[in-house]
Scaffold this motif. Structure first.
Motif, PDB file in Angstrom:
ATOM      1  N   GLU A 161     -11.667   4.415  -7.186  1.00 12.31           N
ATOM      2  CA  GLU A 161     -10.436   3.977  -6.515  1.00 12.31           C
ATOM      3  C   GLU A 161      -9.204   4.528  -7.224  1.00 12.31           C
ATOM      4  OE1 GLU A 161     -10.987  -0.380  -4.537  1.00 12.31           O
ATOM      5  OE2 GLU A 161     -10.901  -0.330  -6.716  1.00 12.31           O
ATOM      6  N   ALA A 162      -9.215   4.458  -8.551  1.00 11.74           N
ATOM      7  CA  ALA A 162      -8.053   4.886  -9.324  1.00 11.74           C
ATOM      8  C   ALA A 162      -7.780   6.376  -9.133  1.00 11.74           C
ATOM      9  CB  ALA A 162      -8.256   4.563 -10.801  1.00 11.74           C
ATOM     10  N   TYR A 163      -8.832   7.184  -9.217  1.00 10.96           N
ATOM     11  CA  TYR A 163      -8.637   8.631  -9.055  1.00 10.96           C
ATOM     12  C   TYR A 163      -8.048   8.947  -7.687  1.00 10.96           C
ATOM     13  CZ  TYR A 163      -9.437  13.577  -8.388  1.00 10.96           C
ATOM     14  OH  TYR A 163      -9.238  14.907  -8.113  1.00 10.96           O
ATOM     15  N   LYS A 164      -8.652   8.417  -6.648  1.00 15.89           N
ATOM     16  CA  LYS A 164      -8.204   8.721  -5.288  1.00 15.89           C
ATOM     17  C   LYS A 164      -6.751   8.301  -5.075  1.00 15.89           C
ATOM     18  CE  LYS A 164     -12.788   8.283  -3.144  1.00 15.89           C
ATOM     19  NZ  LYS A 164     -13.613   7.484  -2.195  1.00 15.89           N
ATOM     20  N   ALA A 165      -6.401   7.110  -5.562  1.00 18.32           N
ATOM     21  CA  ALA A 165      -5.049   6.592  -5.346  1.00 18.32           C
ATOM     22  C   ALA A 165      -4.005   7.397  -6.112  1.00 18.32           C
ATOM     23  CB  ALA A 165      -4.987   5.122  -5.755  1.00 18.32           C
ATOM     24  N   VAL A 166      -4.279   7.677  -7.399  1.00 19.34           N
ATOM     25  CA  VAL A 166      -3.310   8.407  -8.223  1.00 19.34           C
ATOM     26  C   VAL A 166      -3.164   9.843  -7.728  1.00 19.34           C
ATOM     27  CG1 VAL A 166      -2.796   9.273 -10.542  1.00 19.34           C
ATOM     28  CG2 VAL A 166      -3.709   6.961 -10.243  1.00 19.34           C
ATOM     29  N   GLY A 176       0.785  -1.227   0.000  1.00 20.24           N
ATOM     30  CA  GLY A 176       0.000   0.000   0.000  1.00 20.24           C
ATOM     31  C   GLY A 176       0.817   1.278   0.000  1.00 20.24           C
ATOM     32  N   LYS A 177       2.124   1.175  -0.232  1.00 18.81           N
ATOM     33  CA  LYS A 177       2.989   2.349  -0.137  1.00 18.81           C
ATOM     34  C   LYS A 177       3.188   3.079  -1.462  1.00 18.81           C
ATOM     35  CE  LYS A 177       5.653   0.668   3.836  1.00 18.81           C
ATOM     36  NZ  LYS A 177       7.008   0.316   4.339  1.00 18.81           N
ATOM     37  N   SER A 178       2.838   2.451  -2.573  1.00 21.49           N
ATOM     38  CA  SER A 178       3.031   3.118  -3.858  1.00 21.49           C
ATOM     39  C   SER A 178       1.902   2.766  -4.818  1.00 21.49           C
ATOM     40  CB  SER A 178       4.382   2.731  -4.482  1.00 21.49           C
ATOM     41  OG  SER A 178       4.426   1.350  -4.767  1.00 21.49           O
ATOM     42  N   VAL A 179       1.696   3.659  -5.773  1.00 15.04           N
ATOM     43  CA  VAL A 179       0.684   3.466  -6.813  1.00 15.04           C
ATOM     44  C   VAL A 179       1.415   3.435  -8.154  1.00 15.04           C
ATOM     45  CG1 VAL A 179      -1.323   4.469  -7.960  1.00 15.04           C
ATOM     46  CG2 VAL A 179      -1.116   4.597  -5.473  1.00 15.04           C
ATOM     47  N   ILE A 180       1.068   2.462  -8.980  1.00 16.58           N
ATOM     48  CA  ILE A 180       1.735   2.273 -10.268  1.00 16.58           C
ATOM     49  C   ILE A 180       0.737   2.484 -11.398  1.00 16.58           C
ATOM     50  CG2 ILE A 180       3.004   0.652 -11.733  1.00 16.58           C
ATOM     51  CD1 ILE A 180       3.822  -0.831  -9.158  1.00 16.58           C
ATOM     52  N   VAL A 181       1.069   3.389 -12.301  1.00 20.07           N
ATOM     53  CA  VAL A 181       0.276   3.607 -13.512  1.00 20.07           C
ATOM     54  C   VAL A 181       1.079   3.051 -14.681  1.00 20.07           C
ATOM     55  CG1 VAL A 181      -0.698   5.304 -15.088  1.00 20.07           C
ATOM     56  CG2 VAL A 181      -0.909   5.644 -12.621  1.00 20.07           C
ATOM     57  N   LEU A 182       0.513   2.075 -15.372  1.00 19.20           N
ATOM     58  CA  LEU A 182       1.204   1.439 -16.492  1.00 19.20           C
ATOM     59  C   LEU A 182       0.457   1.674 -17.795  1.00 19.20           C
ATOM     60  CD1 LEU A 182       2.298  -2.142 -15.296  1.00 19.20           C
ATOM     61  CD2 LEU A 182       3.720  -0.108 -15.576  1.00 19.20           C
ATOM     62  N   ASP A 183       1.230   1.828 -18.853  1.00 17.63           N
ATOM     63  CA  ASP A 183       0.663   1.884 -20.196  1.00 17.63           C
ATOM     64  C   ASP A 183       1.118   0.639 -20.943  1.00 17.63           C
ATOM     65  OD1 ASP A 183      -0.852   3.657 -22.111  1.00 17.63           O
ATOM     66  OD2 ASP A 183       0.935   3.220 -23.301  1.00 17.63           O
ATOM     67  N   SER A 184       0.184  -0.037 -21.599  1.00 15.77           N
ATOM     68  CA  SER A 184       0.510  -1.242 -22.363  1.00 15.77           C
ATOM     69  C   SER A 184       0.862  -0.870 -23.799  1.00 15.77           C
ATOM     70  CB  SER A 184      -0.678  -2.209 -22.362  1.00 15.77           C
ATOM     71  OG  SER A 184      -0.939  -2.683 -21.065  1.00 15.77           O
ATOM     72  N   LYS A 185       1.944  -1.458 -24.298  1.00 13.43           N
ATOM     73  CA  LYS A 185       2.395  -1.156 -25.654  1.00 13.43           C
ATOM     74  C   LYS A 185       2.816  -2.422 -26.388  1.00 13.43           C
ATOM     75  CE  LYS A 185       2.347   3.426 -25.533  1.00 13.43           C
ATOM     76  NZ  LYS A 185       1.355   4.177 -26.345  1.00 13.43           N
ATOM     77  N   GLN A 186       2.712  -2.358 -27.696  1.00 11.42           N
ATOM     78  CA  GLN A 186       3.385  -3.330 -28.545  1.00 11.42           C
ATOM     79  C   GLN A 186       4.672  -2.656 -29.007  1.00 11.42           C
ATOM     80  OE1 GLN A 186       0.927  -5.405 -31.493  1.00 11.42           O
ATOM     81  NE2 GLN A 186      -0.883  -4.503 -30.525  1.00 11.42           N
ATOM     82  N   ILE A 187       5.790  -3.287 -28.719  1.00  5.86           N
ATOM     83  CA  ILE A 187       7.085  -2.661 -28.973  1.00  5.86           C
ATOM     84  C   ILE A 187       7.652  -3.168 -30.296  1.00  5.86           C
ATOM     85  CG2 ILE A 187       9.422  -2.338 -28.093  1.00  5.86           C
ATOM     86  CD1 ILE A 187       8.264  -2.897 -25.286  1.00  5.86           C
ATOM     87  N   THR A 188       7.763  -2.254 -31.233  1.00  3.13           N
ATOM     88  CA  THR A 188       8.350  -2.572 -32.538  1.00  3.13           C
ATOM     89  C   THR A 188       9.413  -1.523 -32.834  1.00  3.13           C
ATOM     90  OG1 THR A 188       6.207  -3.436 -33.280  1.00  3.13           O
ATOM     91  CG2 THR A 188       7.872  -3.037 -34.973  1.00  3.13           C
ATOM     92  N   GLY A 189      10.631  -1.831 -32.447  1.00  2.00           N
ATOM     93  CA  GLY A 189      11.705  -0.851 -32.591  1.00  2.00           C
ATOM     94  C   GLY A 189      11.671   0.210 -31.512  1.00  2.00           C
ATOM     95  N   GLY A 190      10.700   0.137 -30.642  1.00  2.00           N
ATOM     96  CA  GLY A 190      10.537   1.107 -29.567  1.00  2.00           C
ATOM     97  C   GLY A 190       9.066   1.290 -29.251  1.00  2.00           C
ATOM     98  N   GLY A 191       8.775   2.256 -28.393  1.00  3.70           N
ATOM     99  CA  GLY A 191       7.393   2.535 -28.027  1.00  3.70           C
ATOM    100  C   GLY A 191       7.058   3.990 -28.279  1.00  3.70           C
ATOM    101  N   SER A 192       5.879   4.237 -28.814  1.00  5.69           N
ATOM    102  CA  SER A 192       5.453   5.606 -29.112  1.00  5.69           C
ATOM    103  C   SER A 192       4.293   6.005 -28.214  1.00  5.69           C
ATOM    104  CB  SER A 192       5.022   5.731 -30.573  1.00  5.69           C
ATOM    105  OG  SER A 192       6.111   5.502 -31.440  1.00  5.69           O
ATOM    106  N   PHE A 193       4.390   7.198 -27.638  1.00  6.18           N
ATOM    107  CA  PHE A 193       3.332   7.746 -26.803  1.00  6.18           C
ATOM    108  C   PHE A 193       2.672   8.899 -27.549  1.00  6.18           C
ATOM    109  CE2 PHE A 193       6.412   5.805 -24.002  1.00  6.18           C
ATOM    110  CZ  PHE A 193       5.616   5.050 -23.149  1.00  6.18           C
ATOM    111  N   SER A 194       1.368   8.903 -27.534  1.00  5.36           N
ATOM    112  CA  SER A 194       0.621   9.900 -28.304  1.00  5.36           C
ATOM    113  C   SER A 194       0.773  11.301 -27.715  1.00  5.36           C
ATOM    114  CB  SER A 194      -0.860   9.518 -28.343  1.00  5.36           C
ATOM    115  OG  SER A 194      -1.399   9.487 -27.028  1.00  5.36           O
ATOM    116  N   ARG A 195       0.486  12.306 -28.543  1.00  5.91           N
ATOM    117  CA  ARG A 195       0.478  13.706 -28.111  1.00  5.91           C
ATOM    118  C   ARG A 195      -0.862  14.320 -28.481  1.00  5.91           C
ATOM    119  NH1 ARG A 195       5.334  16.586 -30.961  1.00  5.91           N
ATOM    120  NH2 ARG A 195       4.536  15.335 -32.685  1.00  5.91           N
TER     121      ARG A 195
END
Length: 222
Positions: free
Chosen positions: A188-193, A144-163
């Motif tokens: 739950e997600a809002y409160k924790a993050v 309960g000491k940390s909150v982790i936000v993960l983004d799932s990606k398919q990695i093809t030569g790297g990962g791209s994050f949208s803008r």
């Protein structure tokens, strides 16, 4: 001579009986023998449980995407690591992603969700809004000491994050704040993050299948 020896023997027996009586409790001979006081044993400190896999992502050095939102495979592999204890079902999911069958990204999310929960993370509801927008995964660590936000990606030569139109890159601090503004504040997600952002315990990361190797790679993001 025999009489003298007998007297001495009797005296020795009497002396032994007297010593024995001192060690015997005073409750009529029905008690226990006196116990010897043992020295205090040193207190051995309890060790913290060993953390590995996705729950250990917070221990990694953060990888920073470019201004355009790209992280190369070289950076991901250097700053992250592969999850090698996949179950047969998880390996099958990873293979489907590797074979190009995950057009929507749902299989990758399913794989990451399976591994994360199996490794002890608690999945928090309410991290998405609209048509599958927002956080792919929000987890609370087992302690309960940390909150982790993960983004799932398919990695093809790297990962791209949208803008977005304002050049806000996905998974950046500004983007996290923007997503929070769209979520149900009672979830739950809002409160924790939101709380983790305030106290500095928020961990951001990416988890994806490297389609060149079939491995599930995780890396911490700055």
């Amino acid at each position: 001579m025999a009489l003298k020896d007998g007297v001495e023997l009797g005296e020795q027996i009497a002396e032994l009986d007297a010593k024995t009586a001192k060690n015997w409790s005073t409750d009529g001979g029905q008690g226990d023998w006196e116990t010897t006081q043992l020295p205090d044993r040193p207190v051995i400190p309890k060790r913290d449980p060993i953390v590995s896999g996705i729950p250990a992502i917070g221990e990694l050095s953060g990888v920073e995407p470019t201004a355009g939102g790209f992280v190369s495979s070289a950076k991901l592999n250097a700053g992250g690591y592969a999850i090698t204890d996949l179950t047969p079902a998880e390996k099958a999911l990873a293979q489907q992603v590797t074979d190009g069958l995950d057009k929507s990204g749902a299989l990758t999310e399913e794989l990451v969700e399976s591994v994360s929960q199996r490794q002890g993370l608690k999945s928090l509801e309410g991290g998405k809004y609209g048509s599958n927008n927002g956080f792919d995964h929000v987890y609370m660590s087992a302690d309960g000491k940390s909150v982790i936000v993960l983004d799932s990606k398919q990695i093809t030569g790297g990962g791209s994050f949208s803008r977005d139109a304002n050049e806000v890159v996905q998974m950046s601090d500004s983007w996290v704040e923007k997503v929070l503004g769209r979520l149900d504040k009672s979830s739950e997600a809002y409160k924790a993050v939101d709380k983790a952002r305030e106290n500095g315990s928020l961990v951001k990361g990416v988890a994806g299948v490297d389609r060149s190797s079939g491995q599930l790679i995780i890396a911490k993001l700055k």
